[in-house]
Design an enzyme around this catalytic site. Structure first.
Site, PDB file in Angstrom:
ATOM      1  N   SER A 148      -9.934  65.406  67.699  1.00 48.95           N
ATOM      2  CA  SER A 148     -10.332  65.381  69.053  1.00 48.95           C
ATOM      3  C   SER A 148     -11.844  65.635  68.872  1.00 48.95           C
ATOM      4  O   SER A 148     -12.387  66.279  67.962  1.00 48.95           O
ATOM      5  CB  SER A 148      -9.521  66.517  69.563  1.00 48.95           C
ATOM      6  N   TYR A 161      -7.097  75.418  69.545  1.00 48.55           N
ATOM      7  CA  TYR A 161      -6.936  74.006  69.601  1.00 48.55           C
ATOM      8  C   TYR A 161      -8.257  73.471  68.854  1.00 48.55           C
ATOM      9  O   TYR A 161      -7.947  72.516  67.919  1.00 48.55           O
ATOM     10  CB  TYR A 161      -6.827  73.333  70.748  1.00 48.55           C
TER      11      TYR A 161
END
Length: 257
Positions: A148, A161
């Site tokens: 990501s 995350y």
């Protein structure tokens, strides 16, 4: 290791591909794209009914498996089942992931941290290790890890995350070095703002404002656009690309203002 004599090929037809988290979003788009290009696709998802629905929708050689990537026992069982069913394994796409915003002082931060790292990072290395015996026999072995842009620049309240996804980029480079002598390529894609289940809760108007302010293309991306990059990295012709961390983000990371 010398390159495959067919390394100029831009076809994945006949290749066996295992995709995690293929029941929706980018994983589903990737499964559909590979199948459309003639690959044999293992559609895996935490829920079998979801995976089965996708596999049936794809048809052809696509087959569904239930796979919770946080479960090491399931990884060890499902990976050889896939390889046996297809007669080998050429491509592993580590796509499955979860997100859960937490502040550092939230009482359940540790629990969220452990869960996110288990799915978003630890599972990647377990799947690679489980797939290695078959990847080593493939003429065009490919591993693609989905990270990501949070690995490259974090959003407030998203530290678990972001840490996991940054770990994926580091793991990708390390595995590329470790496996390069065997001709196994390992690359990483960092999607930016994409229309998936993770972003469904964001209001359309807010997405539009964010995209116009932050991305060069001034829009959210589609899962199929990430899938196209995954496919490109898995072509036999991409044999000299390894250890790459590639943003697919509409110019998010390129834009300062």
């Amino acid at each position: 290791m010398n390159p495959d004599p067919n390394s100029n090929s831009r076809s994945v037809a006949g290749m066996a591909v295992l995709i995690t988290g293929a029941g929706s979003g980018m994983g589903r788009a990737t499964a559909e794209l590979f199948a459309a290009e003639g690959a044999m696709v293992a559609v895996t998802d935490r829920t079998f009914d979801v995976a089965q629905a996708v596999a049936q929708g794809i048809g052809g050689t696509a087959r569904a498996w239930q796979l919770d990537v946080s479960d090491a026992v399931q990884i060890a069982a499902v990976t050889p089942e896939v390889a046996t069913h297809f007669g080998g394994l050429d491509v592993l796409v580590n796509n499955a992931g979860i997100a859960d915003f937490r502040k550092l002082d939230d009482p359940d931060y540790d629990e969220v941290w452990q869960r996110i790292l288990a799915v978003n990072l630890t599972a990647h290395q377990r799947l690679v290790r489980a797939a290695l015996p078959w990847l080593r026999r493939s003429p065009s072995p490919r591993i693609v890890n989905i990270a990501s842009t949070e690995a490259l620049g974090a959003t407030p309240g998203n530290s678990a995350y972001a840490a996991a996804k940054a770990g994926v980029t580091g793991l990708t480079r390390a595995l590329a070095v470790d496996l390069g002598r065997e001709g196994i390529t390992v690359n990483c894609i960092c999607p930016g703002p994409i229309e998936t289940g993770m972003t469904d809760a964001i209001a359309a108007a807010d997405k539009q404002v964010f995209a116009r302010r932050r991305t060069a293309l001034r829009r959210y991306g589609q899962p199929q656009e990430v899938a196209q990059m995954t496919l490109s990295l898995c072509l036999p012709a991409s044999a000299y690309v390894t250890g790459a961390v590639i943003p697919v983000d509409g110019g998010l990371m390129a834009r300062n203002a």
